[in-house]
Design a protein around this motif. Structure first.
Motif, PDB file in Angstrom:
ATOM      1  N   PHE A   1      43.866  68.714   7.617  1.00  0.00           N
ATOM      2  CA  PHE A   1      45.118  68.251   7.593  1.00  0.00           C
ATOM      3  C   PHE A   1      45.044  67.370   8.808  1.00  0.00           C
ATOM      4  CE2 PHE A   1      48.442  68.871  10.708  1.00  0.00           C
ATOM      5  CZ  PHE A   1      49.605  68.994  10.115  1.00  0.00           C
ATOM      6  N   LEU A   2      44.062  67.535   9.670  1.00  0.00           N
ATOM      7  CA  LEU A   2      44.102  66.127  10.725  1.00  0.00           C
ATOM      8  C   LEU A   2      43.769  64.663  10.219  1.00  0.00           C
ATOM      9  CD1 LEU A   2      42.298  68.397  13.626  1.00  0.00           C
ATOM     10  CD2 LEU A   2      44.714  67.640  13.390  1.00  0.00           C
ATOM     11  N   ALA A   3      42.912  64.763   9.065  1.00  0.00           N
ATOM     12  CA  ALA A   3      42.801  63.723   8.499  1.00  0.00           C
ATOM     13  C   ALA A   3      43.852  63.189   7.693  1.00  0.00           C
ATOM     14  CB  ALA A   3      41.503  63.730   7.345  1.00  0.00           C
ATOM     15  N   HIS A   4      44.724  64.045   6.974  1.00  0.00           N
ATOM     16  CA  HIS A   4      45.864  63.280   6.418  1.00  0.00           C
ATOM     17  C   HIS A   4      47.067  64.226   6.602  1.00  0.00           C
ATOM     18  CE1 HIS A   4      43.269  60.808   4.332  1.00  0.00           C
ATOM     19  NE2 HIS A   4      42.395  61.838   3.940  1.00  0.00           N
ATOM     20  N   PRO A   5      47.733  64.227   7.822  1.00  0.00           N
ATOM     21  CA  PRO A   5      48.845  65.075   7.991  1.00  0.00           C
ATOM     22  C   PRO A   5      50.307  64.826   7.147  1.00  0.00           C
ATOM     23  CG  PRO A   5      48.611  63.655   9.689  1.00  0.00           C
ATOM     24  CD  PRO A   5      47.149  63.530   8.927  1.00  0.00           C
ATOM     25  N   GLU A   6      50.199  63.605   6.914  1.00  0.00           N
ATOM     26  CA  GLU A   6      51.350  63.080   5.892  1.00  0.00           C
ATOM     27  C   GLU A   6      51.276  63.496   4.492  1.00  0.00           C
ATOM     28  OE1 GLU A   6      47.759  60.273   5.011  1.00  0.00           O
ATOM     29  OE2 GLU A   6      48.768  61.109   7.011  1.00  0.00           O
ATOM     30  N   ILE A   7      49.829  63.962   3.999  1.00  0.00           N
ATOM     31  CA  ILE A   7      49.878  64.667   2.767  1.00  0.00           C
ATOM     32  C   ILE A   7      50.032  66.311   2.799  1.00  0.00           C
ATOM     33  CG2 ILE A   7      48.157  64.999   0.934  1.00  0.00           C
ATOM     34  CD1 ILE A   7      46.966  62.518   1.544  1.00  0.00           C
ATOM     35  N   TYR A   8      49.595  66.573   3.747  1.00  0.00           N
ATOM     36  CA  TYR A   8      49.387  68.481   3.556  1.00  0.00           C
ATOM     37  C   TYR A   8      50.744  68.686   4.425  1.00  0.00           C
ATOM     38  CZ  TYR A   8      44.698  68.006   1.933  1.00  0.00           C
ATOM     39  OH  TYR A   8      43.724  67.899   1.194  1.00  0.00           O
ATOM     40  N   GLY A   9      51.327  67.797   5.392  1.00  0.00           N
ATOM     41  CA  GLY A   9      52.466  68.800   6.189  1.00  0.00           C
ATOM     42  C   GLY A   9      53.693  68.642   5.189  1.00  0.00           C
ATOM     43  N   PRO A  10      54.373  69.625   5.557  1.00  0.00           N
ATOM     44  CA  PRO A  10      55.482  69.819   4.599  1.00  0.00           C
ATOM     45  C   PRO A  10      56.576  68.553   4.718  1.00  0.00           C
ATOM     46  CG  PRO A  10      56.108  71.046   6.552  1.00  0.00           C
ATOM     47  CD  PRO A  10      54.517  70.548   6.600  1.00  0.00           C
ATOM     48  N   GLN A  11      57.016  68.163   3.549  1.00  0.00           N
ATOM     49  CA  GLN A  11      58.041  67.025   3.517  1.00  0.00           C
ATOM     50  C   GLN A  11      59.282  67.283   4.233  1.00  0.00           C
ATOM     51  OE1 GLN A  11      56.770  63.827   1.972  1.00  0.00           O
ATOM     52  NE2 GLN A  11      55.051  65.322   2.465  1.00  0.00           N
ATOM     53  N   PHE A  12      59.985  66.195   4.907  1.00  0.00           N
ATOM     54  CA  PHE A  12      61.187  66.455   5.514  1.00  0.00           C
ATOM     55  C   PHE A  12      61.097  67.427   6.645  1.00  0.00           C
ATOM     56  CE2 PHE A  12      62.287  65.613   1.007  1.00  0.00           C
ATOM     57  CZ  PHE A  12      62.718  64.237   1.290  1.00  0.00           C
ATOM     58  N   GLY A  13      59.672  67.383   7.176  1.00  0.00           N
ATOM     59  CA  GLY A  13      59.686  68.222   8.267  1.00  0.00           C
ATOM     60  C   GLY A  13      59.631  69.654   8.134  1.00  0.00           C
ATOM     61  N   GLY A  14      59.683  70.199   6.907  1.00  0.00           N
ATOM     62  CA  GLY A  14      59.663  71.647   6.562  1.00  0.00           C
ATOM     63  C   GLY A  14      61.432  72.090   6.173  1.00  0.00           C
ATOM     64  N   TYR A  15      62.198  71.083   6.299  1.00  0.00           N
ATOM     65  CA  TYR A  15      63.597  71.209   5.864  1.00  0.00           C
ATOM     66  C   TYR A  15      63.853  71.628   4.525  1.00  0.00           C
ATOM     67  CZ  TYR A  15      64.804  70.692  10.868  1.00  0.00           C
ATOM     68  OH  TYR A  15      65.072  70.816  12.177  1.00  0.00           O
ATOM     69  N   ASP A  16      64.719  72.017   3.949  1.00  0.00           N
ATOM     70  CA  ASP A  16      65.038  72.270   2.598  1.00  0.00           C
ATOM     71  C   ASP A  16      65.372  70.931   1.936  1.00  0.00           C
ATOM     72  OD1 ASP A  16      66.127  72.937   0.192  1.00  0.00           O
ATOM     73  OD2 ASP A  16      66.654  75.124   0.667  1.00  0.00           O
ATOM     74  N   PRO A  17      64.742  70.465   0.842  1.00  0.00           N
ATOM     75  CA  PRO A  17      65.184  69.073   0.276  1.00  0.00           C
ATOM     76  C   PRO A  17      66.536  69.108  -0.475  1.00  0.00           C
ATOM     77  CG  PRO A  17      63.246  70.155  -0.865  1.00  0.00           C
ATOM     78  CD  PRO A  17      63.490  71.047   0.395  1.00  0.00           C
ATOM     79  N   VAL A  18      66.471  70.266  -0.971  1.00  0.00           N
ATOM     80  CA  VAL A  18      68.043  70.362  -1.700  1.00  0.00           C
ATOM     81  C   VAL A  18      69.101  70.465  -0.645  1.00  0.00           C
ATOM     82  CG1 VAL A  18      69.416  72.011  -3.016  1.00  0.00           C
ATOM     83  CG2 VAL A  18      67.035  71.848  -3.419  1.00  0.00           C
ATOM     84  N   ASP A  19      68.953  70.884   0.548  1.00  0.00           N
ATOM     85  CA  ASP A  19      70.103  70.669   1.460  1.00  0.00           C
ATOM     86  C   ASP A  19      70.057  69.495   1.753  1.00  0.00           C
ATOM     87  OD1 ASP A  19      71.357  73.233   1.244  1.00  0.00           O
ATOM     88  OD2 ASP A  19      69.750  74.024   2.064  1.00  0.00           O
ATOM     89  N   ILE A  20      68.779  68.820   2.219  1.00  0.00           N
ATOM     90  CA  ILE A  20      68.832  67.388   2.876  1.00  0.00           C
ATOM     91  C   ILE A  20      69.365  66.513   1.800  1.00  0.00           C
ATOM     92  CG2 ILE A  20      67.126  65.437   3.189  1.00  0.00           C
ATOM     93  CD1 ILE A  20      67.134  67.826   5.371  1.00  0.00           C
ATOM     94  N   ALA A  21      69.514  66.635   0.674  1.00  0.00           N
ATOM     95  CA  ALA A  21      70.016  65.957  -0.417  1.00  0.00           C
ATOM     96  C   ALA A  21      71.496  65.813  -0.288  1.00  0.00           C
ATOM     97  CB  ALA A  21      69.608  66.368  -1.979  1.00  0.00           C
ATOM     98  N   ARG A  22      71.978  67.128   0.114  1.00  0.00           N
ATOM     99  CA  ARG A  22      73.534  67.604   0.277  1.00  0.00           C
ATOM    100  C   ARG A  22      74.115  66.830   1.677  1.00  0.00           C
ATOM    101  NH1 ARG A  22      72.726  73.479  -1.496  1.00  0.00           N
ATOM    102  NH2 ARG A  22      72.754  73.215  -3.725  1.00  0.00           N
ATOM    103  N   GLY A  23      73.252  66.389   2.660  1.00  0.00           N
ATOM    104  CA  GLY A  23      73.227  65.820   4.009  1.00  0.00           C
ATOM    105  C   GLY A  23      73.272  67.058   4.822  1.00  0.00           C
ATOM    106  N   VAL A  24      72.664  67.991   4.875  1.00  0.00           N
ATOM    107  CA  VAL A  24      72.530  69.108   5.721  1.00  0.00           C
ATOM    108  C   VAL A  24      71.124  69.447   5.954  1.00  0.00           C
ATOM    109  CG1 VAL A  24      73.444  71.518   6.087  1.00  0.00           C
ATOM    110  CG2 VAL A  24      74.755  70.127   4.862  1.00  0.00           C
TER     111      VAL A  24
END
Length: 167
Positions: free
Chosen positions: A92-115
């Motif tokens: 994780f420390l070597a590649h946090p952008e790969i292993y960390g959850p996308q969108f900071g862990g927020y739900d991408p379906v709701d992010i797509a809706r703007g929430v």
């Protein structure tokens, strides 16, 4: 001064203190609830742990959600992450952008809706070699049916939502 008037004066400072205490508590609750919704990475406001203490690398390595251990912690992007073992921590420390959850862990379906709705580490999916967390199983199912569509819409809306979360 009569005894009745003296009793009234004794209670007035007490009422004032109780009122001030109630106003303070209400203001504190507003600040505390705001803090929970102004994070760029989903963090438990009581423990300070990212994604509820689950190991983000374990989703890739073990294919399941695994709680991290206190002896394998790392500080990254302003939050504490926990891992199941030292190897996961190092990855994780070597590649946090790969292993960390996308969108900071927020739900991408709701992010797509703007929430911005917090994802649950128990509802997850790996798509395009990236980890996504979902608030609801129904959102995970919808995302699985069209990951590219949701990712495209979420990526378009994320910068704006991310700025709002930082305020």
């Amino acid at each position: 001064m009569t005894a009745q008037r003296q009793e009234r004066y004794v209670w007035r400072p007490g009422i004032a203190v109780i009122t001030l205490l109630a106003v303070f508590c209400a203001a504190y609750n507003d600040v505390a609830s705001g803090a929970a919704t102004t994070e760029r990475i989903i963090t438990n406001r009581f423990s300070g742990l990212a994604i509820e203490g689950f190991d983000p690398v374990a989703y890739f390595v073990d294919g399941r959600s695994v709680l991290g251990l206190p002896e394998f912690e790392a500080w990254e992007e302003g939050v504490v992450w926990r891992f199941h073992n030292e190897g996961n921590r190092a990855s994780f420390l070597a590649h946090p952008e790969i292993y960390g959850p996308q969108f900071g862990g927020y739900d991408p379906v709701d992010i797509a809706r703007g929430v911005a709705v917090a994802g649950n580490p128990r509802f997850w999916l790996i798509a395009g070699e990236r980890l996504y967390l979902f608030g609801f199983e129904a959102n995970r199912a919808a995302f699985a049916a069209d990951p590219k569509g949701f990712i495209g819409k979420a990526q378009a809306r994320w910068p704006s939502l991310k700025r709002q979360l930082a305020q």
